[in-house]
Design a protein around this motif. Structure first.
Motif: not given
Length: 156
Positions: A17-18, A126-128, A110-115
């Protein structure tokens, strides 16, 4: 804010989660301008009196697509992806709207880098994305945003 200069720097962020953006208030003026731009004048969005009397939320709500359209603006507050020739908003997968955003609510991304994948020179990230609503436990939506990047050159 995180700075990303290359595929390798992006790849190191997988699974993390960046960050989160600043809070953004969605007011009636923004909702009305979005209705003008999209020609979507459904009363739940634009008729304050009717929404207060007859609506399930007792106020107007933001268009779902308005909240989605904030992704690029809010994403730029989280990540500064540099050294790119081109950036493409490629799509959104697995999108689920969790709850409506009432007028004058504050939201943030809120951003989480998935792949992160190198597709022969094109970087697919791909960013959640979760749109959080201030003082609410359930997000407005959650979905996987797909960005494509063409980096100018690999920076080590």
């Amino acid at each position: 804010m995180i700075v990303i200069n290359s595929f390798n720097e992006y790849k190191c962020l997988e699974g993390q989660m960046i960050g989160v953006s600043a809070w953004h208030t969605i007011d009636q003026d923004q909702i009305d301008r979005f209705a003008d731009a999209t020609l979507d004048y459904q009363w739940i969005h634009t008729d304050k009196e009717k929404a207060e009397k007859e609506g399930p939320f007792k106020s107007t709500i933001a268009h779902g697509y308005l909240t989605l359209s904030l992704i690029p603006y809010l994403w730029k507050q989280i990540a500064d992806v540099r050294n790119v020739k081109m950036e493409i908003n490629y799509g959104i997968e697995n999108l689920k709207f969790g709850q409506p955003v009432l007028v004058d609510s504050e939201v943030r991304l809120q951003a989480t880098v998935k792949s992160v994948t190198d597709l022969r020179g094109t970087v697919k990230a791909i960013v959640e994305a979760k749109l959080l609503i201030k003082n609410e436990t359930k997000p407005a939506y959650t979905g996987d945003v797909i960005f494509l990047y063409h980096f100018s050159q690999e920076v080590l």
